[in-house]
Design a protein around this motif. Structure first.
Motif, PDB file in Angstrom:
ATOM      1  N   SER A   1       5.946 -15.427   3.070  1.00 28.23           N
ATOM      2  CA  SER A   1       6.483 -14.892   4.153  1.00 28.23           C
ATOM      3  C   SER A   1       5.309 -14.136   5.165  1.00 28.23           C
ATOM      4  O   SER A   1       4.029 -13.613   4.497  1.00 28.23           O
ATOM      5  CB  SER A   1       7.226 -13.515   3.458  1.00 28.23           C
ATOM      6  N   GLN A   2       5.294 -14.314   6.478  1.00 28.54           N
ATOM      7  CA  GLN A   2       4.534 -13.636   7.063  1.00 28.54           C
ATOM      8  C   GLN A   2       4.730 -12.215   7.397  1.00 28.54           C
ATOM      9  O   GLN A   2       3.871 -11.458   8.224  1.00 28.54           O
ATOM     10  CB  GLN A   2       4.541 -14.547   8.615  1.00 28.54           C
ATOM     11  N   ARG A   3       5.656 -11.751   6.969  1.00 32.21           N
ATOM     12  CA  ARG A   3       6.193 -10.215   7.199  1.00 32.21           C
ATOM     13  C   ARG A   3       5.280  -9.478   6.122  1.00 32.21           C
ATOM     14  O   ARG A   3       6.057  -8.676   5.422  1.00 32.21           O
ATOM     15  CB  ARG A   3       7.729 -10.233   7.273  1.00 32.21           C
ATOM     16  N   LEU A   4       3.996  -9.436   6.048  1.00 34.46           N
ATOM     17  CA  LEU A   4       3.503  -8.665   4.790  1.00 34.46           C
ATOM     18  C   LEU A   4       2.503  -7.584   5.782  1.00 34.46           C
ATOM     19  O   LEU A   4       1.710  -7.926   6.661  1.00 34.46           O
ATOM     20  CB  LEU A   4       2.824  -9.228   4.097  1.00 34.46           C
ATOM     21  N   VAL A   5       2.392  -6.202   5.445  1.00 40.24           N
ATOM     22  CA  VAL A   5       1.588  -5.330   6.201  1.00 40.24           C
ATOM     23  C   VAL A   5       1.151  -4.342   5.414  1.00 40.24           C
ATOM     24  O   VAL A   5       1.535  -3.951   4.499  1.00 40.24           O
ATOM     25  CB  VAL A   5       2.530  -4.486   7.380  1.00 40.24           C
ATOM     26  N   LEU A   6      -0.370  -4.253   5.696  1.00 39.83           N
ATOM     27  CA  LEU A   6      -1.123  -3.197   4.898  1.00 39.83           C
ATOM     28  C   LEU A   6      -0.738  -1.931   5.392  1.00 39.83           C
ATOM     29  O   LEU A   6      -0.374  -1.605   6.664  1.00 39.83           O
ATOM     30  CB  LEU A   6      -2.621  -3.553   4.968  1.00 39.83           C
ATOM     31  N   ALA A   7      -0.612  -0.893   4.506  1.00 40.18           N
ATOM     32  CA  ALA A   7      -0.155   0.495   4.769  1.00 40.18           C
ATOM     33  C   ALA A   7      -1.539   1.344   5.409  1.00 40.18           C
ATOM     34  O   ALA A   7      -2.616   0.926   4.986  1.00 40.18           O
ATOM     35  CB  ALA A   7       0.261   1.129   3.555  1.00 40.18           C
ATOM     36  N   PRO A   8      -1.366   2.056   6.548  1.00 38.86           N
ATOM     37  CA  PRO A   8      -0.133   2.419   6.821  1.00 38.86           C
ATOM     38  C   PRO A   8       0.584   1.408   7.783  1.00 38.86           C
ATOM     39  O   PRO A   8      -0.042   0.968   8.587  1.00 38.86           O
ATOM     40  CB  PRO A   8      -0.524   3.684   7.578  1.00 38.86           C
ATOM     41  N   SER A   9       1.792   1.389   7.670  1.00 40.74           N
ATOM     42  CA  SER A   9       2.623   0.400   8.624  1.00 40.74           C
ATOM     43  C   SER A   9       2.714   0.767  10.167  1.00 40.74           C
ATOM     44  O   SER A   9       2.536   2.033  10.340  1.00 40.74           O
ATOM     45  CB  SER A   9       3.926  -0.009   8.026  1.00 40.74           C
ATOM     46  N   ALA A  10       2.947   0.005  10.838  1.00 42.27           N
ATOM     47  CA  ALA A  10       3.221   0.248  12.264  1.00 42.27           C
ATOM     48  C   ALA A  10       4.502   0.737  12.667  1.00 42.27           C
ATOM     49  O   ALA A  10       5.422   0.532  11.803  1.00 42.27           O
ATOM     50  CB  ALA A  10       3.140  -1.116  13.235  1.00 42.27           C
TER      51      ALA A  10
ATOM     52  N   GLY B   1       1.028  -1.307  -0.030  1.00 45.62           N
ATOM     53  CA  GLY B   1       0.178   0.075  -0.018  1.00 45.62           C
ATOM     54  C   GLY B   1       0.689   1.310   0.093  1.00 45.62           C
ATOM     55  O   GLY B   1       2.075   1.265   0.163  1.00 45.62           O
ATOM     56  N   PRO B   2       0.132   2.382  -0.238  1.00 50.17           N
ATOM     57  CA  PRO B   2      -1.446   2.507  -0.271  1.00 50.17           C
ATOM     58  C   PRO B   2      -1.560   1.923  -1.612  1.00 50.17           C
ATOM     59  O   PRO B   2      -1.202   1.817  -2.639  1.00 50.17           O
ATOM     60  CB  PRO B   2      -1.479   3.914  -0.408  1.00 50.17           C
ATOM     61  N   VAL B   3      -3.125   1.190  -1.354  1.00 49.90           N
ATOM     62  CA  VAL B   3      -3.682   0.608  -2.746  1.00 49.90           C
ATOM     63  C   VAL B   3      -5.013   1.405  -2.969  1.00 49.90           C
ATOM     64  O   VAL B   3      -6.064   1.515  -1.971  1.00 49.90           O
ATOM     65  CB  VAL B   3      -4.290  -0.626  -2.315  1.00 49.90           C
ATOM     66  N   SER B   4      -5.100   2.221  -3.968  1.00 46.57           N
ATOM     67  CA  SER B   4      -6.122   2.717  -4.212  1.00 46.57           C
ATOM     68  C   SER B   4      -6.979   2.421  -5.355  1.00 46.57           C
ATOM     69  O   SER B   4      -6.582   1.648  -6.068  1.00 46.57           O
ATOM     70  CB  SER B   4      -5.575   4.286  -4.940  1.00 46.57           C
ATOM     71  N   VAL B   5      -8.262   2.701  -5.238  1.00 43.53           N
ATOM     72  CA  VAL B   5      -9.246   1.924  -6.228  1.00 43.53           C
ATOM     73  C   VAL B   5     -10.175   2.930  -6.488  1.00 43.53           C
ATOM     74  O   VAL B   5     -10.616   3.893  -5.922  1.00 43.53           O
ATOM     75  CB  VAL B   5     -10.159   0.925  -5.035  1.00 43.53           C
ATOM     76  N   ALA B   6     -10.641   2.999  -7.874  1.00 41.06           N
ATOM     77  CA  ALA B   6     -11.313   4.147  -8.824  1.00 41.06           C
ATOM     78  C   ALA B   6     -12.551   4.279  -7.919  1.00 41.06           C
ATOM     79  O   ALA B   6     -13.137   3.573  -7.154  1.00 41.06           O
ATOM     80  CB  ALA B   6     -11.599   3.585 -10.078  1.00 41.06           C
TER      81      ALA B   6
ATOM     82  N   VAL C   1      10.099  -1.892   8.858  1.00 39.22           N
ATOM     83  CA  VAL C   1      11.187  -1.481   8.154  1.00 39.22           C
ATOM     84  C   VAL C   1      11.006  -2.438   6.826  1.00 39.22           C
ATOM     85  O   VAL C   1      11.265  -3.619   6.888  1.00 39.22           O
ATOM     86  CB  VAL C   1      12.646  -1.429   8.376  1.00 39.22           C
ATOM     87  N   PRO C   2      10.221  -2.202   5.656  1.00 41.93           N
ATOM     88  CA  PRO C   2      10.156  -2.994   4.655  1.00 41.93           C
ATOM     89  C   PRO C   2      11.345  -3.304   3.884  1.00 41.93           C
ATOM     90  O   PRO C   2      11.809  -2.123   3.605  1.00 41.93           O
ATOM     91  CB  PRO C   2       8.702  -2.419   4.159  1.00 41.93           C
ATOM     92  N   ASP C   3      11.385  -4.327   3.259  1.00 42.53           N
ATOM     93  CA  ASP C   3      12.395  -4.553   2.086  1.00 42.53           C
ATOM     94  C   ASP C   3      11.801  -3.832   0.911  1.00 42.53           C
ATOM     95  O   ASP C   3      12.516  -3.312   0.072  1.00 42.53           O
ATOM     96  CB  ASP C   3      12.777  -5.984   1.829  1.00 42.53           C
ATOM     97  N   VAL C   4      10.499  -4.160   0.663  1.00 43.76           N
ATOM     98  CA  VAL C   4       9.716  -3.750  -0.447  1.00 43.76           C
ATOM     99  C   VAL C   4       8.570  -3.132  -0.141  1.00 43.76           C
ATOM    100  O   VAL C   4       7.934  -3.602   0.729  1.00 43.76           O
ATOM    101  CB  VAL C   4       9.689  -4.976  -1.315  1.00 43.76           C
ATOM    102  N   GLN C   5       8.108  -1.851  -0.674  1.00 40.61           N
ATOM    103  CA  GLN C   5       6.802  -1.249  -0.798  1.00 40.61           C
ATOM    104  C   GLN C   5       6.022  -1.359  -2.212  1.00 40.61           C
ATOM    105  O   GLN C   5       6.712  -0.834  -2.948  1.00 40.61           O
ATOM    106  CB  GLN C   5       6.931   0.135  -0.107  1.00 40.61           C
ATOM    107  N   VAL C   6       4.887  -1.871  -1.977  1.00 40.34           N
ATOM    108  CA  VAL C   6       3.885  -1.883  -3.167  1.00 40.34           C
ATOM    109  C   VAL C   6       3.202  -0.809  -3.147  1.00 40.34           C
ATOM    110  O   VAL C   6       2.204  -0.628  -2.301  1.00 40.34           O
ATOM    111  CB  VAL C   6       3.404  -3.188  -3.269  1.00 40.34           C
ATOM    112  N   VAL C   7       3.080  -0.192  -3.931  1.00 37.36           N
ATOM    113  CA  VAL C   7       2.191   1.096  -4.050  1.00 37.36           C
ATOM    114  C   VAL C   7       1.437   0.747  -5.429  1.00 37.36           C
ATOM    115  O   VAL C   7       1.974   0.514  -6.613  1.00 37.36           O
ATOM    116  CB  VAL C   7       2.718   2.568  -4.613  1.00 37.36           C
ATOM    117  N   LEU C   8       0.041   0.549  -5.326  1.00 37.50           N
ATOM    118  CA  LEU C   8      -0.934  -0.023  -6.125  1.00 37.50           C
ATOM    119  C   LEU C   8      -2.030   0.723  -6.545  1.00 37.50           C
ATOM    120  O   LEU C   8      -2.601   1.483  -5.620  1.00 37.50           O
ATOM    121  CB  LEU C   8      -1.411  -1.337  -5.800  1.00 37.50           C
ATOM    122  N   SER C   9      -2.509   0.956  -7.965  1.00 43.96           N
ATOM    123  CA  SER C   9      -3.594   1.680  -8.249  1.00 43.96           C
ATOM    124  C   SER C   9      -4.481   1.015  -9.294  1.00 43.96           C
ATOM    125  O   SER C   9      -3.801   0.410 -10.224  1.00 43.96           O
ATOM    126  CB  SER C   9      -3.291   3.180  -8.864  1.00 43.96           C
TER     127      SER C   9
END
Length: 236
Positions: free
Chosen positions: A102-111, A50-55, A115-123
């Motif tokens: 991996s169990q280490r996946l968090v929805l944005a906003p993170s706690a 995230g953030p994951v934005s939907v139309a 510290v993420p290795d990768v951040q996914v910004v999706l629209s």
């Protein structure tokens, strides 16, 4: 007077019952997560989803129907069981965790402290279907590494046919979302390592001095200066 009032009340009740019987029941739907497995690794890749934005046009309860002319209508007998955006988040999270193991996946906003290795910004700009139209997903992702640098960006268009019924349309929409996660996981896996630094270029060597045409080769011996012999001597 009393009998007339009773008759009117009875007719109103009957008409109300007829209206309830004639109104078709509304069916509620949820996206299908596909029963992904539970990831076994607690030390896998840390991913911030995230953030994951939907139309905006998808922010409604009713199931939208795409018509052959491209217009959208609301289905009168089909609704989402909750927030479509929340359903999309959970489908993406569970599918991606399973594919990355991996169990280490968090929805944005993170706690704090994550510290993420990768951040996914999706629209997601389109997710719909119709009785005669396939399920269509249009989306774009951007992948950022732990230093915030853009490592990958891609625009996705996916389609999935169906049989026309609302239930099968929801199945097809769920399937294009799972196919999106499959491609996303493939793009994320190589990003667990930092980008390789470019090798430093060696400084250019100083250009060699060009020898004159009549200049002898080899080491140069300094020439001896002539000794003056025209000195006069005076005697007293």
């Amino acid at each position: 007077m009393v009998s007339r009032f009773s008759l009117v009340l009875l007719l109103s009740s009957v008409l109300g019952l007829v209206g309830c019987v004639s109104q078709p029941p509304v069916t509620l739907y949820q996206l299908d997560n596909g029963n992904p497995g539970v990831p076994a690794s607690s030390k896998g890749l840390a991913v911030l989803l995230g953030p994951v934005s939907v139309a905006d046009y998808l922010q409604r309860e009713t199931l939208l129907q795409r018509q052959p002319d491209g217009s959208l209508t609301s289905a009168s007998e089909a609704r989402w069981a909750g927030s479509l955006g929340a359903d999309i988040d959970q489908l993406l999270l569970r599918q991606l965790a399973w594919r990355l193991d991996s169990q280490r996946l968090v929805l944005a906003p993170s706690a704090a402290g994550f510290v993420p290795d990768v951040q996914v910004v999706l629209s997601i700009t389109r997710l719909d279907s119709g009785p005669q139209q396939p399920a269509v997903l249009d989306a774009q992702w951007r992948l950022l590494d732990k230093r915030g640098q853009l490592r990958d960006s891609r625009i996705i268009h996916l389609e999935e046919p169906h049989q026309g019924a609302a239930a099968d349309q929801v199945r097809a929409q769920s399937l294009v979302l799972r196919r999106l996660v499959e491609q996303l996981a493939t793009a994320i896996q190589p990003l667990s390592e930092p980008p390789a630094e470019e090798p430093r270029k060696a400084a250019p060597a100083a250009p060699a001095r060009t020898r004159e045409p009549n200049e002898p080769s080899g080491p140069q011996i300094p020439k001896a200066a002539p000794v003056r012999t025209d000195v006069e001597v005076f005697r007293f």
